[in-house]
Write a protein that holds these residues in place. Structure first.
Motif, PDB file in Angstrom:
ATOM      1  N   PHE A 107      -1.811   0.359  -4.259  1.00 24.75           N
ATOM      2  CA  PHE A 107      -2.773   1.430  -4.047  1.00 24.75           C
ATOM      3  C   PHE A 107      -4.155   0.859  -3.812  1.00 24.75           C
ATOM      4  O   PHE A 107      -4.420  -0.305  -4.095  1.00 24.75           O
ATOM      5  CB  PHE A 107      -2.803   2.382  -5.248  1.00 24.75           C
ATOM      6  CG  PHE A 107      -3.130   1.720  -6.559  1.00 24.75           C
ATOM      7  CD1 PHE A 107      -4.438   1.364  -6.879  1.00 24.75           C
ATOM      8  CD2 PHE A 107      -2.129   1.465  -7.491  1.00 24.75           C
ATOM      9  CE1 PHE A 107      -4.733   0.764  -8.083  1.00 24.75           C
ATOM     10  CE2 PHE A 107      -2.431   0.858  -8.707  1.00 24.75           C
ATOM     11  CZ  PHE A 107      -3.732   0.511  -8.998  1.00 24.75           C
ATOM     12  N   ILE A 108      -5.018   1.727  -3.284  1.00 22.74           N
ATOM     13  CA  ILE A 108      -6.424   1.358  -3.179  1.00 22.74           C
ATOM     14  C   ILE A 108      -7.135   1.995  -4.354  1.00 22.74           C
ATOM     15  O   ILE A 108      -6.885   3.153  -4.673  1.00 22.74           O
ATOM     16  CB  ILE A 108      -7.047   1.907  -1.887  1.00 22.74           C
ATOM     17  CG1 ILE A 108      -6.370   1.259  -0.690  1.00 22.74           C
ATOM     18  CG2 ILE A 108      -8.539   1.650  -1.845  1.00 22.74           C
ATOM     19  CD1 ILE A 108      -6.971   1.687   0.602  1.00 22.74           C
ATOM     20  N   TYR A 109      -7.953   1.239  -5.016  1.00 24.12           N
ATOM     21  CA  TYR A 109      -8.715   1.853  -6.097  1.00 24.12           C
ATOM     22  C   TYR A 109     -10.191   1.832  -5.743  1.00 24.12           C
ATOM     23  O   TYR A 109     -10.633   1.071  -4.885  1.00 24.12           O
ATOM     24  CB  TYR A 109      -8.471   1.140  -7.421  1.00 24.12           C
ATOM     25  CG  TYR A 109      -8.940  -0.290  -7.417  1.00 24.12           C
ATOM     26  CD1 TYR A 109      -8.051  -1.325  -7.209  1.00 24.12           C
ATOM     27  CD2 TYR A 109     -10.286  -0.596  -7.604  1.00 24.12           C
ATOM     28  CE1 TYR A 109      -8.478  -2.631  -7.186  1.00 24.12           C
ATOM     29  CE2 TYR A 109     -10.723  -1.903  -7.578  1.00 24.12           C
ATOM     30  CZ  TYR A 109      -9.816  -2.910  -7.370  1.00 24.12           C
ATOM     31  OH  TYR A 109     -10.253  -4.196  -7.346  1.00 24.12           O
ATOM     32  N   ASP A 125      -5.996   5.931  -3.002  1.00 24.82           N
ATOM     33  CA  ASP A 125      -5.074   6.206  -1.919  1.00 24.82           C
ATOM     34  C   ASP A 125      -3.860   5.297  -2.025  1.00 24.82           C
ATOM     35  O   ASP A 125      -3.972   4.162  -2.487  1.00 24.82           O
ATOM     36  CB  ASP A 125      -5.781   5.926  -0.585  1.00 24.82           C
ATOM     37  CG  ASP A 125      -5.243   6.833   0.499  1.00 24.82           C
ATOM     38  OD1 ASP A 125      -4.028   7.110   0.459  1.00 24.82           O
ATOM     39  OD2 ASP A 125      -6.019   7.254   1.365  1.00 24.82           O
TER      40      ASP A 125
END
Lengths: 370, 510
Positions: free
Chosen positions: B389-391, B404
């Motif tokens: 995921f993108i944090y 996302d």
């Protein structure tokens, strides 16, 4: 092994750290950030600027890629109580902010150098002595681990020459039991000076949080310096409004009272303390008083001046009064003191208008070397 | 060689033979047994205890020692790319850990020897660095420690300004090809195609001719530029053109050489660690681990692969990718048929029994680097399996939240972080700005702003070398900006950008 290379580099690093602290001392003092990071003997100092500058991306580029469970919008896993993973070694050059531990001793030295503080000539130390031991002596008996090789050799050589068994062509020296010499502990009586700092602070309503913070910072540095000067330093705390009480350190800096101000109450309590425990012959006594300069009445102020003249001053090394500027304080007390003690070295008064005033104030307090 | 105990030496022989039987190919590996303090010391020098003296190693050492003493971290192993490879084992490690580390080390050594990005690194770096060390010491004796140290500081703050690809590219930088280029661009008029008057408008459309003329003019102007082309190897440019003393030039050359030596390790972090983990786990679980050692092994192994937010664990990402590649090529999940297949059920069950996995991973370790590795082999399935995921940081709580899980975005973010080791791409744009001998650097803005205060301070380092005003063109908050330092004060002013999309500001095209 000879001196390891890393030790040289490390020493060099420590040297640079000290230089930085010295350069930014004013900033460190006025921000007060060191105090929160104080350990018993060390202070942790954040020195982000010691990392060399580079062209790099800004901190707002804070997003990255991670792995783990969770819905979009949820907190990314593993942030709290995260065990630092043990990694196999890598080329990781840590880009995190560097924190350096500096001993209070070093810090005092830096403060002393920067403010050009003179060392204090301790007085009244005749009675207190400590035994300082160093292996500088020589004795004929001792454990083999402390054998002094050179001396032993010399003794054996002397003996062999005098007894005629020494042969220059075959210069073999064989020490016998009588030749052995050992390093021995030599004790020396060393005078040890003791000192006591008595902090007094006005905690009446007009002394706000910021004023107390300033006092706290100042007290930290005074402690640090005096601890550097005296092996044995005691610190006592007195708060006062209309009446005075002895409190512990935490209460001292956090207590908030309302009500009037009667400074003499604190001076009387300090005097009691000094009479009870800190005779001039054995102790160096430093009463410090901080307030915003308001006092109950001129009569009380006169009483204070009387107390100082007759009792407090003769029993202390120096009396220091720091006047912190507050929105309500009139600042009258300092004027009164200055008027009464013109030309008296033992009374030092300073104005501390804001945090930047802390360092100059410390300098005047400690600059006389008393 | 080395100082292993007979037991460890036997273990090493066993591991080495095993590694060879799997087809790993490495220079001789010399293991040294050291205690934690020695290991911290060696690690502080980036693996080379013979390096030149500098306070930064001392700082590194203090940090490592402190974090070891507090039990925050511990270095298991350290291996350096050299012929022979030197690897250090920590004396206090358990035997199982030593085995694991040895197997891991052989993985690294194979990678050093065979990965194309390491092909230009010196294999005698221990000697090279020792030479550098004694040269720097000599300069210190002659010119004073602080003088030399200050200069090293300046170089260190610029040493990410290299072109990591340059050792692999033959550029036409020699005088002859430059002259040829100049001659080529000496055409001042666009050559028209011969045509009858009435056709001229159609055969030589005025728009085209105009555009062509502009291009030529620009070329012309470029030919008189210095440097003729923007160069990413800022250190080299400084070495050749900055007004330096000979000893400074020599120092700069040495440190630049070191920067290039270390560059491939930064370019292949994920792959290199992934490869080493792949091999230690293969060898440990299939051969080396005794039954009684399994728990200990798993403990250490999982510690290595633990994922933490805020950073990608290269060990984890690398090994998972290698395993995924191996599986895909074993099952024939590649090629046009597989790519065209859109039925997820079929894709999941796809298995042609191709059995080319092992061969493929060996090929991959030879020619890829982290950027190409991630770009080529992270598939949507992989991203999903790995729960990537993108944090981002929540502005209110300050906590990191999952922003996302979209595959393309994850990959894009990952590639962004890996490109140029996560460093901004910066070129020398003009060495004679305004004809005043001022130096202009160009930050090729591709999505990240520079940290302003750091950039301003770095300009001071640059000034210390160039000794004339220095500038950098960049973009801050979507606007072109010129940061400058003229020896006295730092300034920052807004400037026009030629291309708002990329923020290119008056760059010559390469």
């Amino acid at each position: 092994m000879a001196v390891r290379r890393i030790d040289q580099d490390h020493t060099r690093f420590r040297h640079i750290v000290k230089g930085r602290i010295k350069r930014d001392l004013k900033k460190f003092v006025s921000s007060g950030e060191l105090i929160g990071k104080q350990g018993k003997r060390y202070v942790s100092i954040p020195l982000p600027q010691i990392n060399l500058p580079r062209f790099r991306f800004g901190k707002n580029e804070n997003d990255g890629v991670g792995q783990g469970e969770g819905e979009e919008g949820e907190v990314a896993p593993g942030q709290e109580g995260d065990e630092s993973g043990q990694g196999l070694a890598g080329e990781n050059t840590g880009e995190h902010a560097i924190e350096v531990d500096v001993s209070l001793e070093d810090l005092a030295q830096i403060l002393g150098e920067e403010l050009e503080l003179p060392n204090i000539e301790p007085r009244g130390n005749k009675n207190l002595t400590t035994q300082a031991g160093r292996y500088t002596g020589i004795s004929k008996a001792g454990p083999m681990s402390l054998r002094h090789f050179k001396r032993t050799f010399k003794e054996a050589l002397k003996r062999q020459i005098s007894s005629g068994t020494y042969d220059p062509d075959n210069p073999m020296i064989v020490p016998i039991r009588e030749d052995l010499r050992f390093r021995a502990l030599q004790t020396r009586k060393q005078p040890e000076a003791s000192a006591v700092v008595i902090y007094m602070m006005d905690v009446s309503g007009s002394m706000g949080r910021e004023q107390k913070e300033m006092v706290r910072i100042e007290a930290f540095w005074i402690d640090t310096w005096l601890r550097h000067q005296y092996k044995n330093l005691e610190v006592r705390y007195i708060v006062h409004d209309a009446a005075a009480n002895e409190v512990d350190q935490h209460t001292f800096f956090h207590l908030r009272e309302s009500g009037g101000t009667k400074i003499s109450s604190a001076y009387e309590l300090a005097l009691q303390m000094m009479r009870a425990k800190y005779p001039m012959s054995e102790w160096n006594v430093y009463p410090f008083h901080f307030s915003d300069g308001d006092n109950w009445s001129t009569r009380d102020t006169e009483h204070c001046i009387g107390l100082l003249k007759d009792s407090l001053l003769p029993m202390s090394n120096q009396f220091c009064y720091g006047q912190v500027k507050s929105a309500y304080g009139s600042g009258q007390f300092k004027k009164d003191l200055d008027g009464a003690f013109r030309g008296e070295d033992k009374v030092v008064t300073t104005d501390i208008p804001d945090r930047d005033g802390i360092l100059p104030s410390i300098k005047s307090f400690l600059g006389k070397g008393r | 060689m080395g100082n292993l105990t007979p037991e460890l030496a036997a273990m090493r022989d066993q591991t080495r033979d095993l590694a060879k039987s799997y087809g790993l190919d490495f220079y001789e590996v010399i293991f040294e047994l050291v205690d934690y303090d020695e290991l911290n010391m060696i690690a502080s020098y980036g693996g080379f205890p013979v390096r030149y003296p500098h306070w930064r190693w001392g700082m590194e050492y203090e940090q490592l020692s402190k974090s070891y003493q507090y039990g925050l971290s511990k270095i298991y192993e350290l291996v350096i790319n050299n012929d022979p490879c030197y690897a250090y084992l920590m004396r206090s490690n358990a035997l199982t850990e030593q085995k694991l580390v040895m197997a891991h080390v052989y993985g690294h050594c194979d990678f050093f020897k065979n990965n194309a990005w390491f092909s230009h690194t010196s294999r005698k770096m221990m000697d090279v660095l020792a030479n550098h060390g004694s040269r720097v010491r000599r300069y210190m004796d002659r010119y004073g420690q602080s003088t030399v140290e200050d200069f090293i500081d300046v170089v260190h703050s610029l040493d990410n300004l290299i072109d990591p690809y340059s050792p692999y590219i033959e550029r036409g930088t020699d005088a002859r090809s430059e002259a040829k280029e100049r001659a080529d661009s000496s055409n001042k008029e666009v050559q028209k195609i011969a045509a009858k008057d009435y056709m001229d408008r159609y055969i030589n459309p005025p728009d085209f001719i105009k555009a062509e003329q502009e291009r030529l003019d620009k070329r012309q102007e470029q030919a008189h530029r210095f440097p003729a082309r923007p160069s990413r190897d800022v250190l080299k440019f400084l070495m050749e053109h900055a007004p330096l003393e000979t000893w400074q030039q020599d120092l700069l050359a040495m440190l630049r050489e070191e920067a290039y030596y270390f560059a491939p390790q930064g370019m292949t972090k994920i792959m290199n660690e992934g490869w080493a983990v792949y091999w230690h786990s293969t060898m440990m679980t299939r051969h080396l681990c005794q039954a009684g050692e399994i728990v200990q092994y798993c403990d250490t192994h999982s510690g290595t692969l633990a994922t933490r937010p805020g950073q990608i664990n290269p060990y984890k990402m690398g090994v998972e990718l290698f395993r995924d590649i191996e599986e895909r090529w074993n099952k024939g999940r590649f090629g046009a048929d597989y790519m065209r297949c859109e039925d997820p059920e079929m894709r999941r069950k796809w298995d042609t029994g191709a059995g080319e996995g092992r061969k493929k991973v060996f090929d991959v370790r030879r020619i890829y680097n982290d950027v190409t590795f991630v770009d080529e082999f992270i598939t949507p399935e992989f991203a999903e399996d790995q729960k990537m995921f993108i944090y981002g940081q929540d502005r209110q709580t300050g906590q990191y939240v999952i922003v996302d899980r979209d595959y393309t975005k994850v990959k894009k973010q990952l590639l962004k972080a890996l490109t140029n080791f996560g460093n901004p791409i910066i070129k020398v744009a003009d060495g004679n700005h305004e004809n005043r001998g001022e130096l202009v650097l160009q930050h090729e803005w591709v999505g990240g702003d520079l940290q302003l205060d750091q950039a301003q301070m770095t300009l001071k380092s640059l000034f210390a070398m160039w000794k004339r005003p220095v500038h950098i063109r960049t973009m801050i908050d979507g606007k072109g900006r010129l940061l400058s330092f003229d020896g006295k004060e730092s300034t920052s002013q807004e400037i026009e950008t030629d291309d708002p999309a990329t923020g290119r500001v008056g760059t010559a095209d390469e």
